[in-house]
Design an enzyme around this catalytic site. Structure first.
Site, short mmCIF file in Angstrom:
data_model
loop_
_atom_site.label_atom_id
_atom_site.label_comp_id
_atom_site.label_asym_id
_atom_site.label_seq_id
_atom_site.Cartn_x
_atom_site.Cartn_y
_atom_site.Cartn_z
N PRO A 12 0.79 -1.23 0.00
CA PRO A 12 0.00 0.00 0.00
C PRO A 12 0.82 1.29 0.00
O PRO A 12 1.86 1.37 0.66
CB PRO A 12 -0.82 -0.10 1.29
CG PRO A 12 -0.08 -1.06 2.15
CD PRO A 12 0.57 -2.03 1.21
N ASN A 13 0.31 2.24 -0.75
CA ASN A 13 0.84 3.61 -0.84
C ASN A 13 2.12 3.74 -1.66
O ASN A 13 2.61 4.83 -1.87
CB ASN A 13 1.03 4.23 0.55
CG ASN A 13 -0.29 4.31 1.30
OD1 ASN A 13 -1.27 4.82 0.76
ND2 ASN A 13 -0.35 3.77 2.50
N ARG A 20 5.36 10.96 -2.39
CA ARG A 20 5.05 10.64 -1.00
C ARG A 20 6.29 10.83 -0.12
O ARG A 20 7.29 10.12 -0.30
CB ARG A 20 4.62 9.16 -0.95
CG ARG A 20 4.42 8.63 0.44
CD ARG A 20 4.30 7.11 0.45
NE ARG A 20 4.06 6.64 1.79
CZ ARG A 20 4.26 5.40 2.20
NH1 ARG A 20 4.68 4.48 1.35
NH2 ARG A 20 4.03 5.07 3.43
N TYR A 25 11.31 8.63 1.51
CA TYR A 25 11.28 7.55 0.50
C TYR A 25 11.98 7.90 -0.81
O TYR A 25 12.06 7.06 -1.71
CB TYR A 25 9.81 7.17 0.22
CG TYR A 25 9.11 6.63 1.46
CD1 TYR A 25 9.56 5.47 2.07
CD2 TYR A 25 8.03 7.30 2.02
CE1 TYR A 25 8.94 4.99 3.21
CE2 TYR A 25 7.40 6.82 3.17
CZ TYR A 25 7.87 5.66 3.76
OH TYR A 25 7.27 5.18 4.89
N ASN A 77 7.99 -5.63 -1.01
CA ASN A 77 7.88 -4.52 -0.06
C ASN A 77 6.43 -4.49 0.42
O ASN A 77 5.56 -3.92 -0.25
CB ASN A 77 8.26 -3.18 -0.70
CG ASN A 77 8.28 -2.05 0.33
OD1 ASN A 77 7.76 -2.22 1.43
ND2 ASN A 77 8.86 -0.92 -0.02
N ALA A 80 3.17 -0.83 4.81
CA ALA A 80 2.62 -0.82 6.18
C ALA A 80 2.17 -2.21 6.64
O ALA A 80 2.19 -2.51 7.85
CB ALA A 80 1.45 0.16 6.25
N GLU A 101 12.66 -9.49 1.47
CA GLU A 101 11.88 -8.32 1.88
C GLU A 101 12.69 -7.04 1.61
O GLU A 101 13.91 -7.04 1.78
CB GLU A 101 11.53 -8.44 3.38
CG GLU A 101 10.65 -7.31 3.86
CD GLU A 101 10.03 -7.62 5.22
OE1 GLU A 101 9.48 -8.73 5.40
OE2 GLU A 101 10.08 -6.74 6.10
N HIS A 103 12.73 -2.64 1.96
CA HIS A 103 12.18 -1.35 2.38
C HIS A 103 13.09 -0.25 1.86
O HIS A 103 14.32 -0.39 1.90
CB HIS A 103 12.07 -1.25 3.90
CG HIS A 103 11.20 -2.32 4.46
ND1 HIS A 103 9.82 -2.28 4.36
CD2 HIS A 103 11.50 -3.49 5.06
CE1 HIS A 103 9.31 -3.38 4.91
NE2 HIS A 103 10.31 -4.14 5.33
N ARG A 110 13.34 4.02 12.60
CA ARG A 110 12.16 4.88 12.57
C ARG A 110 11.25 4.59 13.77
O ARG A 110 11.70 4.08 14.77
CB ARG A 110 11.43 4.69 11.22
CG ARG A 110 12.32 5.10 10.02
CD ARG A 110 11.58 4.99 8.71
NE ARG A 110 10.39 5.85 8.70
CZ ARG A 110 9.37 5.69 7.85
NH1 ARG A 110 9.41 4.72 6.95
NH2 ARG A 110 8.33 6.50 7.91
C1 DQA Z 1 8.26 1.00 3.87
C2 DQA Z 1 8.36 1.18 5.39
C3 DQA Z 1 7.01 0.97 6.06
O1 DQA Z 1 7.12 1.16 7.46
C4 DQA Z 1 5.99 1.97 5.53
O2 DQA Z 1 4.72 1.72 6.09
C5 DQA Z 1 5.93 1.99 4.04
C6 DQA Z 1 7.18 1.90 3.28
C7 DQA Z 1 9.57 1.34 3.15
O3 DQA Z 1 9.73 0.93 2.01
O4 DQA Z 1 10.45 2.03 3.72
O5 DQA Z 1 4.87 2.21 3.46
O6 DQA Z 1 7.95 -0.35 3.59
#
Ligand code: DQA
Length: 150
Positions: A12-13, A20, A25, A77, A80, A101, A103, A110
């Site tokens: 998501p997002n 964003r 990011y 990825n 959240a 995985e 990020h 964080r």
């Molecule tokens: C994320 C880190 C997560 O905590 C966050 O909710 C994201 C992006 C990252 O790529 O740094 O949406 O996965």
């Protein structure tokens, strides 16, 4: 035909990357990341297919579809959902497809609620904190693992 098929899965997002919270990011869009991973995939003899969803259940469905498609590896990825999703963890555990995985940000540095990943224990490992580069490092790690094990 390529040696391996890799699913690049984004949660998501992440469709908002580029605009964003760029201070966290970066300014690279998801389309750019996908293109860069596909280019590196060609060099490493991996076909890269990509999927992004904001819906947890759709991501679960895509993981189970990857099993039917005999996908060799996943770069994931979960965004959240990393920190909340038992369903995604169970999906990865069920299909046993080697998963790296990813990020963009260093989640360990964080908010405390981001320190815990539910999906990491059922993944090969994690690459975090290198922005868009995290995805390329993840593909290199996954391809090396598949070369050794397949
Ligand atoms: C994320 C880190 C997560 O905590 C966050 O909710 C994201 C992006 C990252 O790529 O740094 O949406 O996965």
């Amino acid at each position: 035909m390529k040696k391996f098929t890799v699913l690049l899965l984004n949660g998501p997002n992440l469709q908002l990357l580029g605009t964003r919270e760029p201070e966290i990011y970066g300014s690279t869009t998801l389309a750019d990341i996908v293109a860069r991973v596909k280019t590196l995939g060609s060099e490493l003899d991996c076909e890269v297919i990509d999927y992004q969803s904001n819906v947890e259940g759709f991501l679960v469905d895509r993981i189970s579809q990857a099993y039917s498609e005999k996908v060799d590896g996943i770069i994931f990825n979960p965004a959240a959902y990393t920190h909340t999703s038992v369903a995604l963890r169970d999906a990865l555990a069920a299909v046993k497809i080697p998963t790296v995985e990813v990020h963009l940000s260093n989640i360990a540095g964080r908010d405390e609620f981001r320190h815990k990943s539910l999906t990491l224990p059922v993944s090969l490992g994690v690459i975090a904190g290198f922005g868009a580069e995290s995805y390329l490092l993840a593909l290199r790690a996954l391809a090396a693992h598949l070369d050794k094990t397949k």
